[in-house]
Design a protein around this motif. Structure first.
Motif, PDB file in Angstrom:
ATOM      1  N   ILE A 376       0.954  -1.403  -0.016  1.00  0.00           N
ATOM      2  CA  ILE A 376      -0.199   0.154   0.044  1.00  0.00           C
ATOM      3  C   ILE A 376       0.744   1.276  -0.151  1.00  0.00           C
ATOM      4  O   ILE A 376       0.881   2.221  -0.767  1.00  0.00           O
ATOM      5  CB  ILE A 376      -1.095   0.087   1.271  1.00  0.00           C
ATOM      6  N   ILE A 377       1.772   1.032   0.881  1.00  0.00           N
ATOM      7  CA  ILE A 377       2.849   2.608   0.760  1.00  0.00           C
ATOM      8  C   ILE A 377       3.533   2.437  -0.640  1.00  0.00           C
ATOM      9  O   ILE A 377       3.509   3.759  -0.864  1.00  0.00           O
ATOM     10  CB  ILE A 377       3.835   2.250   2.115  1.00  0.00           C
ATOM     11  N   ARG A 378       4.040   1.461  -1.080  1.00  0.00           N
ATOM     12  CA  ARG A 378       4.855   1.709  -2.351  1.00  0.00           C
ATOM     13  C   ARG A 378       3.792   2.205  -3.454  1.00  0.00           C
ATOM     14  O   ARG A 378       4.056   3.214  -4.060  1.00  0.00           O
ATOM     15  CB  ARG A 378       5.268   0.540  -2.795  1.00  0.00           C
ATOM     16  N   GLN A 379       2.777   1.503  -3.584  1.00  0.00           N
ATOM     17  CA  GLN A 379       1.632   2.023  -4.415  1.00  0.00           C
ATOM     18  C   GLN A 379       1.353   3.601  -4.066  1.00  0.00           C
ATOM     19  O   GLN A 379       1.049   4.413  -5.133  1.00  0.00           O
ATOM     20  CB  GLN A 379       0.522   0.994  -4.610  1.00  0.00           C
ATOM     21  N   SER A 384       1.622   9.180  -5.920  1.00  0.00           N
ATOM     22  CA  SER A 384       2.112  10.518  -5.572  1.00  0.00           C
ATOM     23  C   SER A 384       3.024  11.029  -6.581  1.00  0.00           C
ATOM     24  O   SER A 384       3.237  11.985  -7.103  1.00  0.00           O
ATOM     25  CB  SER A 384       2.461  10.955  -3.993  1.00  0.00           C
ATOM     26  N   LYS A 385       4.109   9.955  -6.782  1.00  0.00           N
ATOM     27  CA  LYS A 385       5.250  10.404  -7.742  1.00  0.00           C
ATOM     28  C   LYS A 385       4.553  10.823  -9.380  1.00  0.00           C
ATOM     29  O   LYS A 385       4.984  11.817  -9.774  1.00  0.00           O
ATOM     30  CB  LYS A 385       6.037   9.207  -8.040  1.00  0.00           C
ATOM     31  N   LEU A 386       3.360   9.944  -9.520  1.00  0.00           N
ATOM     32  CA  LEU A 386       2.886  10.169 -10.709  1.00  0.00           C
ATOM     33  C   LEU A 386       2.302  11.547 -10.868  1.00  0.00           C
ATOM     34  O   LEU A 386       2.333  12.276 -11.837  1.00  0.00           O
ATOM     35  CB  LEU A 386       1.673   9.036 -10.952  1.00  0.00           C
ATOM     36  N   ILE A 387       1.591  12.018  -9.718  1.00  0.00           N
ATOM     37  CA  ILE A 387       0.868  13.244  -9.588  1.00  0.00           C
ATOM     38  C   ILE A 387       1.958  14.379  -9.782  1.00  0.00           C
ATOM     39  O   ILE A 387       1.727  15.096 -10.316  1.00  0.00           O
ATOM     40  CB  ILE A 387       0.199  13.202  -8.199  1.00  0.00           C
ATOM     41  N   ARG A 388       3.134  14.086  -8.960  1.00  0.00           N
ATOM     42  CA  ARG A 388       4.232  14.955  -9.034  1.00  0.00           C
ATOM     43  C   ARG A 388       4.765  15.259 -10.504  1.00  0.00           C
ATOM     44  O   ARG A 388       4.710  16.408 -11.021  1.00  0.00           O
ATOM     45  CB  ARG A 388       5.176  14.837  -8.052  1.00  0.00           C
ATOM     46  N   SER A 507       5.589  -3.490 -19.543  1.00  0.00           N
ATOM     47  CA  SER A 507       5.620  -4.354 -18.522  1.00  0.00           C
ATOM     48  C   SER A 507       6.442  -3.535 -17.418  1.00  0.00           C
ATOM     49  O   SER A 507       6.443  -3.655 -16.228  1.00  0.00           O
ATOM     50  CB  SER A 507       6.623  -5.620 -18.581  1.00  0.00           C
ATOM     51  N   HIS A 508       7.255  -2.326 -17.978  1.00  0.00           N
ATOM     52  CA  HIS A 508       8.131  -1.546 -17.075  1.00  0.00           C
ATOM     53  C   HIS A 508       7.102  -0.778 -16.212  1.00  0.00           C
ATOM     54  O   HIS A 508       7.634  -0.103 -15.145  1.00  0.00           O
ATOM     55  CB  HIS A 508       8.938  -0.488 -17.755  1.00  0.00           C
ATOM     56  N   ASN A 509       5.843  -0.423 -16.750  1.00  0.00           N
ATOM     57  CA  ASN A 509       4.823   0.326 -16.182  1.00  0.00           C
ATOM     58  C   ASN A 509       4.482   0.036 -14.631  1.00  0.00           C
ATOM     59  O   ASN A 509       3.797   0.461 -13.939  1.00  0.00           O
ATOM     60  CB  ASN A 509       3.579   0.546 -16.871  1.00  0.00           C
ATOM     61  N   GLY A 510       4.891  -1.051 -14.574  1.00  0.00           N
ATOM     62  CA  GLY A 510       4.655  -1.827 -13.078  1.00  0.00           C
ATOM     63  C   GLY A 510       5.298  -1.284 -12.034  1.00  0.00           C
ATOM     64  O   GLY A 510       5.499   0.129 -12.021  1.00  0.00           O
ATOM     65  N   GLU A 511       5.723  -2.085 -11.141  1.00  0.00           N
ATOM     66  CA  GLU A 511       6.220  -1.674  -9.843  1.00  0.00           C
ATOM     67  C   GLU A 511       7.699  -0.545 -10.092  1.00  0.00           C
ATOM     68  O   GLU A 511       7.454   0.553  -9.702  1.00  0.00           O
ATOM     69  CB  GLU A 511       6.616  -2.881  -9.100  1.00  0.00           C
ATOM     70  N   GLY A 512       8.516  -1.370 -10.840  1.00  0.00           N
ATOM     71  CA  GLY A 512       9.732  -0.612 -11.179  1.00  0.00           C
ATOM     72  C   GLY A 512       9.557   0.758 -12.313  1.00  0.00           C
ATOM     73  O   GLY A 512      10.643   1.605 -12.246  1.00  0.00           O
ATOM     74  N   GLY A 513       8.940   0.608 -13.230  1.00  0.00           N
ATOM     75  CA  GLY A 513       8.975   1.112 -14.596  1.00  0.00           C
ATOM     76  C   GLY A 513       8.405   2.514 -14.321  1.00  0.00           C
ATOM     77  O   GLY A 513       7.908   2.855 -13.062  1.00  0.00           O
ATOM     78  N   GLY A 514       8.750   3.647 -15.225  1.00  0.00           N
ATOM     79  CA  GLY A 514       8.553   5.120 -15.098  1.00  0.00           C
ATOM     80  C   GLY A 514       7.092   5.050 -15.784  1.00  0.00           C
ATOM     81  O   GLY A 514       6.050   3.974 -15.972  1.00  0.00           O
ATOM     82  N   PHE A 515       6.362   6.245 -16.008  1.00  0.00           N
ATOM     83  CA  PHE A 515       5.228   6.524 -16.608  1.00  0.00           C
ATOM     84  C   PHE A 515       5.452   7.045 -17.742  1.00  0.00           C
ATOM     85  O   PHE A 515       4.233   7.493 -18.480  1.00  0.00           O
ATOM     86  CB  PHE A 515       4.671   7.596 -15.809  1.00  0.00           C
ATOM     87  N   GLY A 516       6.419   7.076 -18.453  1.00  0.00           N
ATOM     88  CA  GLY A 516       6.653   7.748 -19.892  1.00  0.00           C
ATOM     89  C   GLY A 516       6.378   9.246 -19.837  1.00  0.00           C
ATOM     90  O   GLY A 516       6.339   9.791 -21.087  1.00  0.00           O
ATOM     91  N   LEU A 517       6.712   9.715 -18.822  1.00  0.00           N
ATOM     92  CA  LEU A 517       6.749  11.272 -18.928  1.00  0.00           C
ATOM     93  C   LEU A 517       8.192  12.077 -18.754  1.00  0.00           C
ATOM     94  O   LEU A 517       8.115  13.153 -18.949  1.00  0.00           O
ATOM     95  CB  LEU A 517       6.066  11.806 -17.549  1.00  0.00           C
ATOM     96  N   GLY A 518       9.123  11.343 -18.342  1.00  0.00           N
ATOM     97  CA  GLY A 518      10.288  12.023 -17.963  1.00  0.00           C
ATOM     98  C   GLY A 518      10.974  12.345 -19.384  1.00  0.00           C
ATOM     99  O   GLY A 518      11.209  13.728 -19.312  1.00  0.00           O
TER     100      GLY A 518
END
Ligand code: ADP
Length: 555
Positions: A376-379, A384-388, A507-518
């Motif tokens: 729950i904490i990681r997600q 919040s990282k995505l929102i940032r 598959s990167h979009n999961g736990e460790g992947g980015g959002f494709g915004l960088g």
């Protein structure tokens, strides 16, 4: 005008000639009458001188005396008006002459003249009657000679006057023609010069025509000014129309084009004097034209989107072509963005909610509670990282903060070491070649964002035991290059990695992947700053991101 002048002068001279003919006839006639009266008086004095020896009672007296007077009519009358002897008729049958004008005058005053047409001799006669006394009794002697009537005099002179009239007409026509030519030629020359001079100054050597020439020149100058202004306006209008990025066509029907600007001609393949192809070939456009109702449609030309807006009015139809590629792309991109954000947010939220529901239902064994809480904490962190990231991405557009000189060399020396833990995690060898004193006009946080994104991607998409190289060159145009020996990119991916939310491996979009915004953030920052961002990559071999800074400074 010349014709009118000639006609008027002809009319005037005809009237003059006729009046002259009548006047002269009258004068001639009255002169002739006076002369005839004198002649009759002369005849009467012959009688008077021979009166003593003349036997007036002789019935042949009138005949004899008439012969003496070269055939003048002689009438001897009694004082009561009865005819005693007449050279022109038998006295026996002659009617009483007491009512004749000359007889009445002679009885009253001693003598009298009269002039009239004689019923006896059938012609115009001038009569002279004189009263005589012979002792107790008296008598009247009337002498008469023929005289033409006024009309006769006029009729006699008519052929002469007709010839005179013809001669006068010819002369008059000639004179009128010559004089009008003389008067009108300078005016004609002036008008000819004004009409064919192409706006040149009109001149005349006749002082009387100077005001007209001046007026013409003023008018010419005025017209030239107006024409020049109209030309200038039309040139300007055409220039404006041709430099418009919108296409505009004003037409009556597909083959009657009133106006078309360069953009429209290019987009519609318009050939001069030819109908516009799509007006007849494109079914939908042809239907709009046939219906005559204002409407619009979209067409793709050479890979770009255009809006065709048809407007109809009474006299003409107008087509306005607008390039809507960007606005359509923006609309599409906005929709994609919302869909992507929703999708990216949904994954951690589902996970959080799932674990929270299990905990709430006491369905998680005590030994798994810790794991559930960590998930729950990681997600939540990811959310919040995505929102940032989204906020960062959107904030770039409204970031109007002032720029200043940033020491990029120093900044890179600060950032690179922060990645050491992650580098060693993947056994990646770092090589760095950072030139000293490289300064860039920007803001520190923007450059940190760029460097962090490129270096973290260089680690994330690197191979275990690979290499990461960070290179900053100085000089006129500083260049930052971040290269890795990682998974690399396909040709197609190279063109898409800067799009928002684009990730090569989903598959990167999961736990460790980015959002494709960088990279989208990096690209946006570079574009706003005017720097050139490029990528070189080979699938399976590695990738290099290169930023060529401009407006740089170096110590
Ligand atoms: P993400 O947060 O997914 O890394 P980015 O915008 O930074 O988003 O990158 C977009 C995509 O580009 C990544 O998902 C990845 O597939 C690809 N990519 C970025 N950097 C590299 C790299 N150095 N090597 C290979 N692929 C890369």
């Amino acid at each position: 005008m010349r014709k009118k002048i000639v006609l008027v002068s002809l009319l005037v001279s005809v009237i003059a000639i006729v009046l002259l003919a009548v006047l002269f006839s009258g004068i001639y006639y009255s002169g002739m009458v006076a002369k005839t009266q004198e002649q009759l008086k002369g005849y009467m004095s012959v009688f008077e001188s021979e009166r003593a020896e003349t036997d007036i009672s002789d019935p042949s007296f009138a005949q004899v005396f008439s012969q003496k007077l070269s055939g003048a009519r002689v009438t001897l009358l009694a004082t009561d008006g009865s005819v005693l002897s007449d050279s022109a008729q038998d006295a026996e049958t002659a009617e009483n002459h007491a009512d004749r004008e000359e007889v009445i005058a002679a009885l009253e005053t001693g003598e009298g003249f009269a002039m009239r047409r004689s019923a006896t001799v059938g012609e115009q006669l001038v009569y002279y009657c004189k009263a005589f006394t012979d002792g107790e009794s008296g008598y009247l002697l009337r002498l008469a000679v023929s005289s033409p009537s006024l009309f006769g005099v006029f009729a006699d002179s008519l052929p002469t006057f007709l010839w005179l009239l013809i001669a006068e007409l010819v002369i008059c026509m000639l004179v009128a023609w010559l004089s009008t030519s003389f008067v009108l030629r300078p005016v004609e020359q002036l008008t000819h010069e004004a009409a064919t001079g192409g706006g040149r100054e009109v001149r005349t050597r006749y002082p009387e025509l100077q005001p007209i020439a001046k007026m013409m020149n003023d008018m010419n100058a005025d017209i030239n000014d107006k024409v020049e202004k109209m030309r200038e306006d039309s040139r300007l209008g055409k220039l404006i129309l041709d430099s418009m990025e919108h296409g505009i066509v004003i037409f009556r029907d597909p083959s009657d084009i009133i106006l078309i600007n360069k953009t429209a001609a290019r987009l519609l393949d318009y050939e001069h004097n030819e109908p516009i192809p799509c007006f007849t070939e494109d079914r939908e456009i042809a239907d709009i034209l046939a219906a005559g109702e204002s409407s619009s449609l979209y067409r793709k030309i050479d890979g770009r989107d255009y809006n065709f807006r048809f407007t109809f009015n009474e006299k003409s139809r107008v087509l306005l072509i607008t390039d809507v590629t960007e606005s359509m792309a923006a609309a599409r991109s906005k929709n994609d963005f919302i869909a992507n954000v929703t999708h990216e947010m949904n994954t951690p939220l589902t996970s959080i909610r799932g674990f929270a529901e299990l905990i709430a239902a006491d369905a998680v064994p005590p030994e798994r509670i810790g794991h559930a809480a960590r998930t729950i904490i990681r997600q939540s962190d990811r959310l919040s990282k995505l929102i940032r990231r989204i906020i960062d991405f959107s904030a770039i557009d409204s970031d109007e903060l002032p720029e200043y000189e940033v020491d990029l060399s120093g900044l890179m020396h600060e950032i690179v070491p922060t990645f050491e833990p992650r580098l060693s995690q993947k056994n990646i060898t770092l090589t760095q070649d950072i030139a000293d004193g490289v300064k860039v006009n920007s803001r520190r946080e923007r450059l940190v964002e760029i460097a962090n994104n490129l270096i973290s991607n260089g680690i994330r998409y690197n191979k275990e035991g690979g290499t990461l190289s960070v290179r900053l060159t100085g000089g006129e145009a500083p260049v930052l290059t971040v290269s890795d020996t990682g998974i690399g990119l396909s040709e197609e991916d190279k063109t898409r990695i800067f799009d928002r939310f684009y990730t090569v491996d989903k598959s990167h979009n999961g736990e460790g992947g980015g959002f494709g915004l960088g990279l989208a953030i990096v690209k946006k920052l570079c574009r706003r700053a005017g720097w050139k961002l490029s990528v070189e990559s080979k699938l399976g071999e590695g990738t290099s991101f290169i930023i060529e800074f401009s407006a740089n400074k170096e110590d």
